[in-house]
Design an enzyme around this catalytic site. Structure first.
Site, PDB file in Angstrom:
ATOM      1  N   ARG A  55     -22.728 101.587 -85.201  1.00 39.27           N
ATOM      2  CA  ARG A  55     -21.989 100.496 -85.855  1.00 39.27           C
ATOM      3  C   ARG A  55     -21.647 100.912 -87.290  1.00 39.27           C
ATOM      4  NH1 ARG A  55     -24.854  96.780 -87.953  1.00 39.27           N
ATOM      5  NH2 ARG A  55     -26.163  96.388 -86.139  1.00 39.27           N
ATOM      6  N   TYR A 107       3.204  88.488 -88.834  1.00 40.08           N
ATOM      7  CA  TYR A 107       2.750  88.454 -87.450  1.00 40.08           C
ATOM      8  C   TYR A 107       2.058  87.105 -87.170  1.00 40.08           C
ATOM      9  CZ  TYR A 107      -0.156  89.322 -83.385  1.00 40.08           C
ATOM     10  OH  TYR A 107      -0.775  89.189 -82.178  1.00 40.08           O
ATOM     11  N   ASP A 179       0.405  95.084 -95.171  1.00 40.45           N
ATOM     12  CA  ASP A 179       0.324  95.406 -93.747  1.00 40.45           C
ATOM     13  C   ASP A 179       1.466  96.386 -93.453  1.00 40.45           C
ATOM     14  OD1 ASP A 179       0.549  95.506 -90.988  1.00 40.45           O
ATOM     15  OD2 ASP A 179      -0.138  93.436 -90.712  1.00 40.45           O
ATOM     16  N   LYS A 204      -0.147 100.131 -82.654  1.00 43.45           N
ATOM     17  CA  LYS A 204       1.310 100.284 -82.657  1.00 43.45           C
ATOM     18  C   LYS A 204       1.694 101.757 -82.850  1.00 43.45           C
ATOM     19  CE  LYS A 204       0.991  95.787 -82.629  1.00 43.45           C
ATOM     20  NZ  LYS A 204       0.272  95.245 -81.508  1.00 43.45           N
TER      21      LYS A 204
HETATM   22  O1  P1T Z   1      -2.896  93.394 -82.128  1.00 46.17           O
HETATM   23  P1  P1T Z   1      -3.745  93.938 -83.230  1.00 46.17           P
HETATM   24  O2  P1T Z   1      -4.078  95.389 -83.115  1.00 46.17           O
HETATM   25  O3  P1T Z   1      -4.972  93.090 -83.481  1.00 46.17           O
HETATM   26  O4  P1T Z   1      -2.839  93.879 -84.567  1.00 46.17           O
HETATM   27  C1  P1T Z   1      -2.432  92.682 -85.154  1.00 46.17           C
HETATM   28  C2  P1T Z   1      -1.172  92.898 -85.944  1.00 46.17           C
HETATM   29  C3  P1T Z   1      -1.247  93.032 -87.318  1.00 46.17           C
HETATM   30  N1  P1T Z   1      -0.155  93.236 -88.079  1.00 46.17           N
HETATM   31  C4  P1T Z   1       1.069  93.325 -87.519  1.00 46.17           C
HETATM   32  C5  P1T Z   1       2.260  93.544 -88.397  1.00 46.17           C
HETATM   33  C6  P1T Z   1       1.224  93.205 -86.138  1.00 46.17           C
HETATM   34  O5  P1T Z   1       2.453  93.300 -85.623  1.00 46.17           O
HETATM   35  C7  P1T Z   1       0.087  92.978 -85.322  1.00 46.17           C
HETATM   36  C8  P1T Z   1       0.188  92.802 -83.847  1.00 46.17           C
HETATM   37  N2  P1T Z   1       1.482  92.498 -83.407  1.00 46.17           N
HETATM   38  C9  P1T Z   1       1.839  92.286 -82.099  1.00 46.17           C
HETATM   39  C10 P1T Z   1       0.985  92.320 -81.071  1.00 46.17           C
HETATM   40  C11 P1T Z   1       3.277  92.006 -81.898  1.00 46.17           C
HETATM   41  O6  P1T Z   1       3.786  92.104 -80.764  1.00 46.17           O
HETATM   42  O7  P1T Z   1       3.937  91.693 -82.898  1.00 46.17           O
END
Ligand code: P1T
Length: 386
Positions: A55, A107, A179, A204
């Site tokens: 962890r 988001y 972000d 992503k």
């Molecule tokens: O899905 P996750 O890995 O928890 O990430 C969240 C997140 C944070 N910041 C941005 C700009 C994001 O686009 C996302 C996740 N977005 C999608 C799943 C989407 O389809 O827009």
């Protein structure tokens, strides 16, 4: 923290393949091993090789953290089990009564976490137009501690001037978190423009193959790094070693992929802009984008994300997203394959009852690295008759 001296001189393409990833000293394995272990044997209590419990630290995760940090020119990186876990950890830096200025186009999950979770614990949020630095300055109160930007934004593809807002944040001693998910470090390096924290959903572009969920925070700030490391170990939102391996593997081709995502998206955006069924296209690489000049200054290239509104509005949009064959109807973005989605009912459904609801007619494309002619043919066919 990264220790390889050569890394100081390497360019992005080299860092993506080598940073944090020296061959395994025990075997010479060129790929970072997946250290699938929860614990590490100690010779005597406290006498160990730098690892006690997974962890807290894991060598595969460490390699990923060092690589991502190097890509943003930062000494410190932390990898998380998702992008939302990384976002959550930034809010955990704050106290009840603190005020956050956040973009009014973010988001949907970020809005949901702030509005439905952290507000219950006493954080206050102002959702402002971060395309306008004056609006950010005007929203500052004596309780403000954090400014939260997405640039480009999800799903509106608007930009925030990171350097201008970093000046505002620095003058008031505020944390500026960016972000950087939509741009990736290959196109934009917020810490070099004065941001305090750069955050990613590694799900992503960094992972790049739609096969892993993860997050990351990069920083140059010793004190914030120590606080975040403490909070992550205390709260436990860590990624497993396999997931770290998958992101590391994806990152090796990040600069290559971003070039092709950007080239394909520019062609697709120009095609859409000229199409009679399309009312509006949002893509920072188009001359018609209101912040195209800022995009040219702040980003190396314009990325793979496009939003559009059809002349037929929301009804036509709903039909469009079910008609494409190569563009798969799915949430998420940044993988090699092209995706299409309707943010109002899918990724941003949690904002629909709020002041920052997205336009119900907006359609979002994540343009992949397929042959661009095939992508345009797919869109042309789906638009016919709408
Ligand atoms: O899905 P996750 O890995 O928890 O990430 C969240 C997140 C944070 N910041 C941005 C700009 C994001 O686009 C996302 C996740 N977005 C999608 C799943 C989407 O389809 O827009």
């Amino acid at each position: 923290m990264t220790e390889q001296v050569d890394e100081q001189r390497w360019q992005l393409e080299t860092l993506a393949i080598h940073a944090g990833q020296a061959p395994d000293p025990a075997t010479g394995a060129i790929m970072t091993p997946v250290y699938q272990t929860s614990t590490y044997v100690q010779a005597a209590p406290g006498d160990h090789k730098g690892y006690e419990y997974s962890r807290t630290d894991n060598p595969t995760r460490q390699a990923l953290e060092d690589c991502l940090a190097a890509l943003e020119g930062a000494p410190y990186g932390l990898a998380f089990s998702s992008g939302m876990a990384a976002t959550d950890m930034v809010f955990k830096l704050l106290q009840a009564g603190d005020h956050v200025i956040a973009g009014n186009d973010v988001y949907g999950g970020t809005f949901r976490l702030a509005d439905k979770v952290w507000r219950r614990f006493g954080l206050e949020f102002s959702w402002v137009d971060t395309a306008n630095p004056d609006a950010v300055r005007a929203a500052i109160t004596p309780a403000t501690r954090l400014i939260w930007l997405e640039t480009p934004t999800n799903p509106g593809l608007m930009l925030a001037d990171i350097a201008a807002i970093a000046n505002i944040a620095q003058a008031r001693g505020l944390i500026l978190a960016v972000d950087n998910t939509f741009a990736s470090p290959a196109l934009q390096q917020p810490l070099k423009l004065g941001a305090t924290l750069s955050l990613h959903s590694t799900t992503k572009y960094l992972g790049g193959h739609s096969d892993v969920v993860g997050g990351a925070i990069l920083t140059r700030d010793d004190d914030l790094y120590r606080q975040l490391k403490f909070l992550q170990n205390a709260a436990g939102a860590v990624p497993g070693p396999w997931d770290c391996f998958l992101v590391l593997r994806g990152v090796k081709t990040l600069p290559l992929r971003m070039e092709r995502h950007s080239a394909n998206a520019l062609r697709v955006a120009r095609f859409l802009e000229d199409h009679p069924a399309v009312e509006r296209v949002m893509y920072p690489g188009l001359e018609s984008h209101p912040q195209h000049d800022l995009a040219r200054r702040q980003m190396r290239n314009f990325g793979g994300m496009i939003s559009l509104i059809l002349r037929g509005g929301a009804d036509a949009g709903q039909q469009f997203v079910t008609r494409t064959r190569l563009f798969a109807l799915a949430e998420s973005l940044g993988g090699v394959e092209s995706l299409i989605e309707h943010p109002y009912s899918m990724t941003h459904a949690s904002t629909t009852a709020s002041d920052i609801a997205v336009n119900p007619g907006l359609i979002r494309l994540s343009v992949g690295v397929e042959h661009v002619d095939d992508l345009i043919d797919d869109l042309r066919a789906a638009l016919t008759g709408l």
